[in-house]
Design a protein around this motif. Sequence first.
Motif, PDB file in Angstrom:
ATOM      1  N   LEU A 186       0.837  -1.348   0.227  1.00 58.44           N
ATOM      2  CA  LEU A 186       0.087   0.083   0.149  1.00 58.44           C
ATOM      3  C   LEU A 186       0.774   1.220  -0.043  1.00 58.44           C
ATOM      4  CD1 LEU A 186      -2.622  -0.986   2.807  1.00 58.44           C
ATOM      5  CD2 LEU A 186      -2.438  -1.847   0.208  1.00 58.44           C
ATOM      6  N   GLY A 187       1.416   1.570  -1.006  1.00 54.51           N
ATOM      7  CA  GLY A 187       2.245   2.703  -1.351  1.00 54.51           C
ATOM      8  C   GLY A 187       3.442   3.037  -0.406  1.00 54.51           C
ATOM      9  N   ALA A 188       3.869   2.054   0.175  1.00 50.39           N
ATOM     10  CA  ALA A 188       5.311   2.350   1.022  1.00 50.39           C
ATOM     11  C   ALA A 188       6.276   2.492  -0.021  1.00 50.39           C
ATOM     12  CB  ALA A 188       5.395   0.886   1.741  1.00 50.39           C
ATOM     13  N   LYS A 189       7.227   3.347   0.765  1.00 53.31           N
ATOM     14  CA  LYS A 189       8.512   3.462  -0.162  1.00 53.31           C
ATOM     15  C   LYS A 189       9.780   2.844   0.043  1.00 53.31           C
ATOM     16  CE  LYS A 189       6.691   8.203  -1.144  1.00 53.31           C
ATOM     17  NZ  LYS A 189       5.463   8.057  -0.333  1.00 53.31           N
ATOM     18  N   PHE A 190       9.540   2.427   1.314  1.00 58.92           N
ATOM     19  CA  PHE A 190      10.815   1.606   1.890  1.00 58.92           C
ATOM     20  C   PHE A 190      10.268   0.569   2.504  1.00 58.92           C
ATOM     21  CE2 PHE A 190      13.534   5.374   0.903  1.00 58.92           C
ATOM     22  CZ  PHE A 190      14.363   4.654   0.409  1.00 58.92           C
ATOM     23  N   GLY A 191      10.985  -0.517   2.834  1.00 60.64           N
ATOM     24  CA  GLY A 191      10.449  -1.522   3.840  1.00 60.64           C
ATOM     25  C   GLY A 191      10.814  -2.792   3.208  1.00 60.64           C
ATOM     26  N   LEU A 192      11.112  -3.951   4.109  1.00 63.69           N
ATOM     27  CA  LEU A 192      11.615  -5.115   3.585  1.00 63.69           C
ATOM     28  C   LEU A 192      10.500  -5.759   2.705  1.00 63.69           C
ATOM     29  CD1 LEU A 192      13.259  -6.716   6.811  1.00 63.69           C
ATOM     30  CD2 LEU A 192      14.308  -5.968   4.657  1.00 63.69           C
ATOM     31  N   GLY A 193       9.151  -5.768   2.877  1.00 64.85           N
ATOM     32  CA  GLY A 193       8.302  -6.257   2.208  1.00 64.85           C
ATOM     33  C   GLY A 193       8.348  -5.527   0.629  1.00 64.85           C
ATOM     34  N   TRP A 194       8.330  -4.216   0.643  1.00 62.22           N
ATOM     35  CA  TRP A 194       8.586  -3.250  -0.341  1.00 62.22           C
ATOM     36  C   TRP A 194       9.652  -3.706  -1.447  1.00 62.22           C
ATOM     37  CZ3 TRP A 194      12.567  -0.182  -1.507  1.00 62.22           C
ATOM     38  CH2 TRP A 194      12.584   0.513  -2.754  1.00 62.22           C
ATOM     39  N   TYR A 195      10.880  -4.017  -0.554  1.00 58.19           N
ATOM     40  CA  TYR A 195      11.873  -4.428  -1.214  1.00 58.19           C
ATOM     41  C   TYR A 195      11.921  -5.905  -1.919  1.00 58.19           C
ATOM     42  CZ  TYR A 195      17.060  -4.946  -1.437  1.00 58.19           C
ATOM     43  OH  TYR A 195      18.462  -5.100  -1.988  1.00 58.19           O
ATOM     44  N   LEU A 196      11.155  -6.629  -1.433  1.00 58.25           N
ATOM     45  CA  LEU A 196      10.846  -7.963  -1.880  1.00 58.25           C
ATOM     46  C   LEU A 196       9.908  -7.826  -3.345  1.00 58.25           C
ATOM     47  CD1 LEU A 196       9.904 -10.132   1.012  1.00 58.25           C
ATOM     48  CD2 LEU A 196      11.986 -10.279  -0.171  1.00 58.25           C
ATOM     49  N   GLN A 197       9.059  -7.071  -3.112  1.00 63.82           N
ATOM     50  CA  GLN A 197       7.985  -6.861  -4.204  1.00 63.82           C
ATOM     51  C   GLN A 197       8.792  -6.093  -5.405  1.00 63.82           C
ATOM     52  OE1 GLN A 197       4.133  -5.037  -3.456  1.00 63.82           O
ATOM     53  NE2 GLN A 197       4.823  -5.294  -1.415  1.00 63.82           N
ATOM     54  N   PHE A 198       9.655  -5.024  -5.022  1.00 69.44           N
ATOM     55  CA  PHE A 198      10.347  -4.237  -5.970  1.00 69.44           C
ATOM     56  C   PHE A 198      11.302  -4.941  -6.779  1.00 69.44           C
ATOM     57  CE2 PHE A 198      13.916  -1.739  -7.229  1.00 69.44           C
ATOM     58  CZ  PHE A 198      13.225  -0.283  -7.863  1.00 69.44           C
ATOM     59  N   ASN A 199      12.039  -6.069  -6.117  1.00 67.82           N
ATOM     60  CA  ASN A 199      13.153  -6.728  -6.823  1.00 67.82           C
ATOM     61  C   ASN A 199      12.553  -8.011  -7.578  1.00 67.82           C
ATOM     62  OD1 ASN A 199      15.941  -5.351  -6.095  1.00 67.82           O
ATOM     63  ND2 ASN A 199      15.068  -5.552  -4.121  1.00 67.82           N
TER      64      ASN A 199
END
Lengths: 272, 331
Positions: free
Chosen positions: B276-289
């Motif tokens: 949900l619109g996070a700019k940082f965070g391990l979960g975000w990092y997982l999705q981004f990569n």
Amino acid sequence: MALAHDPAFNDRTSDGAAAGASSIALDFRALSHRFSLPDRVLPVLDHITLSVAPGEFVALLGPSGCGKSTLLRLAAGLESPSAGTVTENGRPIAGPDPDRILVFQEATLFPWLTVRKNIASGLEARGLLKSHGHRIDDVLKRVRLEGFADAYPHQLSGGMAQRVAIARALVNDPKLLLLDEPFGKLDSLTRLSLQKELLQLWKASGFTALLVTHDVEEALLLADRVIVFSDRPARIVAEVAVTKAHPRRRDDADLVQLRQQLLTQLGVSADV
Amino acid sequence: MSDALTDDRDIFARTAPLSGAIWRDGLLAAASWGVAAALTYAMPDVITWGATDLFALLTAIGAAFFLAAALVVPRLSRDAATLRHYGPWFIAIGIWFALWELTTAKLGWLPKPFFSPPQGLLHVYVTDWDRLLICVAYTARLWGLGFFSGIAVGFAAGVALGWSKRFAYWGMPVLKLIGPVPASAWIPCTFFLFPTTFHASIFLVALASGIPVAILTAAGVEQVNRAYYDVARTLGANNRYLIYRIAIPASLPNVFVGLFMGLYYSFAVLVVAEMLGAKFGLGWYLQFNTAYSAYANVYAALIVMALICAGLVRLLFSLRNRLLDWQKGIL
């Protein structure tokens, strides 16, 4: 609030001479009680009328599951009777009160508290821990558990746990002690020594005692008066005064005779 | 018979000083780590992965450490029990490194980009550590706010549900209904209900950790032996005392089961919450990569997450052991 009475009074029996402010009179008047089960109504007590004098030790004897325990719960104020009244010193009993304490067959110690904190729980609940906390050590000594204050309940034997349960009651200086087969689950040797201890505690503290038991000898050894109940719904079928002075011997001729009489009234052949 | 016995004793007498002089598992661990280091250094990579030499160096240092430990541990005055206990694990990890190295970087059986050799992960830690650290911090903030508010509300609701019949009448069916709903299904509602996506994320984490705590606490309070209440009431306890001093401590073993479940669920839900619109965070990092097929980064972040979760589980265990000391010997 005296813990011990004048030793001169310690050999009293049923006359209640020593009974002062530290014990109460208990009256059951035309008391009936029934439980509503999902499918039927179960009558457990049927027109019980019984007076217990201040400082008296009364044993309630009867078959297992006849409703004696319910009588104690009513006296403790944990339940209200379906019909009739229970009064203490003439006042109706409306609810639980630390003046009237129930000791169960199971010690029912709080397993998450040490022995000391179990005993303290009554004082703590009433906010008396600061002013009366010194009584805890006193009571621990009287039930001979000084060395176990910091033990947890699971580390205790059955007899020790029951002594803690009694101590947890006594620390509140109850005026009425309701004992629901307190030694029923103990081995016979432990039971003998605890019976003796209970008698000494009763003599020293002067509370009124109501003991539910199905052990005829226990009733005769301890009580001033033995009330015999019928099977459920419980009615009083006999009442026997035991005037023998303490200490009583279980092989005493008079007690043996009383025992036979009681067994007959309970519907068991006297030569058991 | 007696001859055989004395023979046995002789053998013991002869071998005991020998095996006592060297920590055997340590020696084997040194060997397996040494093999992993040699493989990594000597064999050429199928494709370049970055930190190959660094990984070889680190495993070689590990091998040297175990070699030293194998010689030193038996001579220590105090028994290095923990080190000895994990001896077989150290050996296995060395073997695992060697096999991992062979199948990925050296032989290419497990191909890029789906698999990564250990030096691939190491490369991520070496080059992307600053971003990972920021992600850990962001996740810690989200998780901390969500988990602690979730278990606080869950615990209070659980006590109320277990204690009050009326609460249970209305609350239990609702709880049972919303309990199994997956976190992602809440996203549309949360967008409407919460002012920012950050609040919505906190809510998702709180929900995931709070529901098991509420259910288990309610069950625990309900199961408390009624006789405890009777005893406490005859001792002069009021309702407040019954709840705080009887119901809650008696149900604490159950509460901890709920806390452990809540801890795991809260970690599982982090990825969704950080959608949900996070700019940082391990979960975000997982999705981004994942989106960029940078699986080495995904694995690297997963390991960080797993380690943090394991650390928190350990913390919770030690808290439980302190609070439930009285259970020792019952269970």
